[in-house]
Design an enzyme around this catalytic site. Structure first.
Site, short mmCIF file in Angstrom:
data_model
loop_
_atom_site.label_atom_id
_atom_site.label_comp_id
_atom_site.label_asym_id
_atom_site.label_seq_id
_atom_site.Cartn_x
_atom_site.Cartn_y
_atom_site.Cartn_z
N GLU A 29 41.92 21.70 -14.70
CA GLU A 29 41.19 22.06 -13.49
C GLU A 29 41.87 21.15 -12.43
OE1 GLU A 29 37.73 20.01 -14.95
OE2 GLU A 29 37.37 21.89 -16.32
N GLU A 60 35.85 23.76 -19.88
CA GLU A 60 36.56 23.07 -20.61
C GLU A 60 36.54 24.19 -22.14
OE1 GLU A 60 34.57 21.47 -18.62
OE2 GLU A 60 35.85 19.96 -17.70
N PHE A 86 34.14 14.66 -21.31
CA PHE A 86 34.16 15.97 -21.20
C PHE A 86 34.55 16.98 -22.15
CE2 PHE A 86 35.35 15.85 -16.13
CZ PHE A 86 34.43 14.68 -16.04
N HIS A 129 32.66 8.82 -17.03
CA HIS A 129 33.81 8.72 -16.58
C HIS A 129 34.51 7.60 -17.27
CE1 HIS A 129 32.10 11.74 -13.91
NE2 HIS A 129 33.40 12.29 -13.85
#
Lengths: 325, 319
Positions: A29, A60, A86, A129
């Site tokens: 991405e 993903e 992710f 994250h």
């Protein structure tokens, strides 16, 4: 030799490997305009074009699944899964296909896929994250897990990961992206084999196995411990799978003591697996119980003060080592 | 549409081969000779055969948990398949995959996946590779009606559309996802309508008519080979057996089963071929007999193949 940051080192490795092998492709991405996530892919689209540098939708599952299909049919894909959290989105591809297809096919299918992904606390980015999935990743058979701590190692290891004929995940810590962290990197090409540890500091009293950001914290703790007359040896395995257990055993033979310091929740951690291996195979050389320094069994907190408490640091290591001696 | 006589006969032969293989496998499973789970393709033969009759050996397919028919239609040998089902060394994958996971790159079978919908992005990746290598190969992704409800259907089809890849999604709509009717989990009468959400062509065909499948897939394959991108073909068919062997199928209304039994694709095609003069009754009987012998031999091959040595558990993990 030139002074190189982590991001520059990764970028150089990618350019060199895409140049070396036309089958190397990148799916991810925002890789085209931003060279995302942090710029390590910059310039690749301009040089290699949309066929080899593929800007994907936010998908993903399709990124990793697509990489698997492309790898099975002759490509050598790099799948960029921006943050390790992710990987939850493409858990099926990671756990059931990327790493089981070779075995289930009786060795007929080869999947030379490299996943690149970020992790690491310290940015107050919140759990989605920041999280480390090292314990989960090392428990997946057939997945090689690469955890560089320096720009020099990052370049040499990423090149080896891309050339490896097996599924590999290359994990970068966000806190190693700072510009002040630089290594002199040789002008000539080099690679670092997967499965070869590096002694980041020699010492005699306690062996400290540390990974990624924890290597830097251990190095800083070592200075303070030296002032107290305690000498620690810091071993960076550089890859959790394959694990250079001999390097750790050799060091433990010398010191008789082992601390394993990693940034991950303790239960089921990579550190736990590593500790069990050394307890089984080098028990006779140990003069004290092995100590693990990990994060608590919680998600990564957001608030800077909580995140600081969550992350293992110099003080934790100094306390553990002092107590052992 | 003109199809060569030999080709028509061959399509019939492959349909009969799939049916006979499944019948035998069901029997051997019930007798305890085949371990594990078994999901039979019985009743859906026209889909795999009509699709694969458009392909070359180097075209790719991804298969599913209900995959024996796909493998046979793509050129898989029944003896090596049977050995795989028996968990024997001579199996396609040395007995490490089993019924749900037969793979052979030599005939373009990238893999069969035990998780519904998993093959979708993988087929897309194979199509990407074919495009990058500038071949005219296509990738066929077999998926069930239930797989169109998974997230990876959306991600995979959308990525294929965005990159204009040579992949064709074959939806085998056999009415049921395990025990659940597709009409209870999707409000579209035709699953091919999902194609318009991705800006690609989608068509619904009668999946028990092998020639209708052959023609529709043929058009999609021709487009894909010309670089015109992916397509979706929904084949409406019916699973004549349970989801798995042993499934009591209490969820199927008897009149529904009866209706679909009458639409069985094999007698239907046989009747057509005889009526058209392609095949004489006795030729058809001879084919049936030859296939029965082949399947008997496949069982013998599987039985005689050695079991894997215990140390095989540790091989084939890494390259």
């Amino acid at each position: 030799m030139k002074e190189t940051t982590f991001l520059q080192a990764v970028n150089e490795a990618l350019f060199e490997e895409m140049e070396r092998d036309p089958n190397v492709i990148l799916l991810g991405e925002d890789v085209r305009i931003w060279g995302a996530p942090r710029g390590e892919f910059k310039g690749l689209f301009d040089k290699y074009g949309p066929e080899r540098v593929i800007d994907t939708p936010i998908s993903e599952t399709a990124i990793l699944g697509g990489a698997i299909g492309a790898a099975a049919t002759g490509m050598r894909p790099i799948a960029n899964i921006m943050y390790s959290s992710f990987l939850g989105v493409c858990g099926d591809e990671l756990i059931n296909h990327l790493t089981q297809t070779r075995y289930m096919s009786g060795g007929k299918i080869k999947l030379p896929v490299t996943i690149m992904s970020y992790f690491g606390a310290g940015f107050s980015a919140g759990a989605h994250h920041s999280s480390s999935l090292h314990g989960l990743l090392v428990s997946i058979p057939a997945l090689k897990v690469v955890v560089p701590s320096t720009p020099y190692d990052a370049k040499g290891l990423l090149k080896s990961a891309i050339r490896d004929d097996n599924p590999t995940i290359f994990l970068s810590h966000q806190m190693l992206m700072r510009r002040s962290l630089k290594d002199p990197i040789p002008d000539e090409e080099y690679t670092i084999p997967l499965g070869k540890a590096d002694v980041k500091r020699e010492g005699s009293d306690v062996t400290v196995v540390a990974t990624v950001l924890m290597v830097h914290r251990a190095l800083s703790a070592a200075e303070k411990l030296e002032e107290k007359g305690i000498s620690i040896e810091i071993i960076d395995p550089r890859t959790l799978v394959p694990l250079d257990k001999q390097a750790i055993i050799d060091s433990v033979k010398k010191t008789g003591r082992l601390v394993v310091m990693t940034e991950e929740p303790s239960t089921g951690s990579a550190a736990s697996t590593l500790s069990a291996i050394i307890a089984e195979e080098a028990f006779d050389f140990l003069d004290a119980p092995i100590k693990r320094i990990n994060a608590p069994d919680t998600p990564v907190p957001f608030s800077p003060i909580l995140e600081k408490v969550w992350m293992p640091d110099e003080e934790d290591l100094i306390a553990a080592v002092t107590e052992m001696i | 549409m003109e199809i060569a006589r030999e080709k028509l006969i061959d399509m019939y032969r492959v349909m009969v081969r799939i049916r006979a293989f499944e019948k035998k496998v069901s029997k051997e499973f019930a007798a305890g000779n085949i371990p594990g789970f078994l999901h039979l393709y019985t009743g859906e033969e026209a889909v795999a055969v009509g699709t694969c009759a458009n392909l070359s050996p180097d075209d790719y397919i991804t298969s599913t948990h209900r995959g024996h028919g796909h493998v046979i239609a793509k050129g898989g040998k029944t003896d090596r398949m049977m050995a795989e089902l028996y968990g024997k060394v001579a199996g396609y994958n040395k007995g490490k995959g089993g019924s749900m996971h037969i793979a052979d790159m030599g005939i373009g079978i990238i893999g069969a996946y035990g998780i519904v919908g998993s093959g979708i992005p993988i087929a897309v990746g194979a199509a990407l590779s074919a495009k990058l290598r500038k071949t005219d190969q296509v990738a066929i992704c077999f998926l069930g009606d239930g797989a169109t409800n998974t997230g990876r259907f959306h991600e995979g089809v959308n990525l294929a559309a965005c990159l204009n890849l040579p992949v064709i999604f074959i939806i085998e709509n056999n009415v049921y996802a395990e025990s659940t009717r597709i009409s209870d989990t999707c409000k579209l009468a035709n699953l091919a309508d999902r194609a318009c959400a991705y800006g690609i062509p989608g068509v619904t065909v009668e999946g028990n008519d092998v020639l209708a499948v052959y023609e529709a897939v043929g058009k999609a394959v021709a487009r894909a080979r010309k670089g015109q991108g992916p397509a979706l073909v929904e084949c409406k068919t019916y699973r004549l057996r349970g989801h798995f062997e042993g499934d009591m199928q209490t969820y199927k209304p008897p009149e529904e089963r009866e209706m679909w039994q009458k639409k069985d694709p094999i007698p239907r095609f046989r009747k057509y071929l005889i009526k058209k003069g392609v095949l004489a009754e006795k030729d058809a009987e001879r084919i049936d007999q030859e296939i029965d012998e082949e399947i008997e031999n496949a069982v013998k091959f599987a039985e005689e193949s050695p079991l894997p040595a215990p140390e095989e558990v540790l091989t084939d993990v890494s390259a």
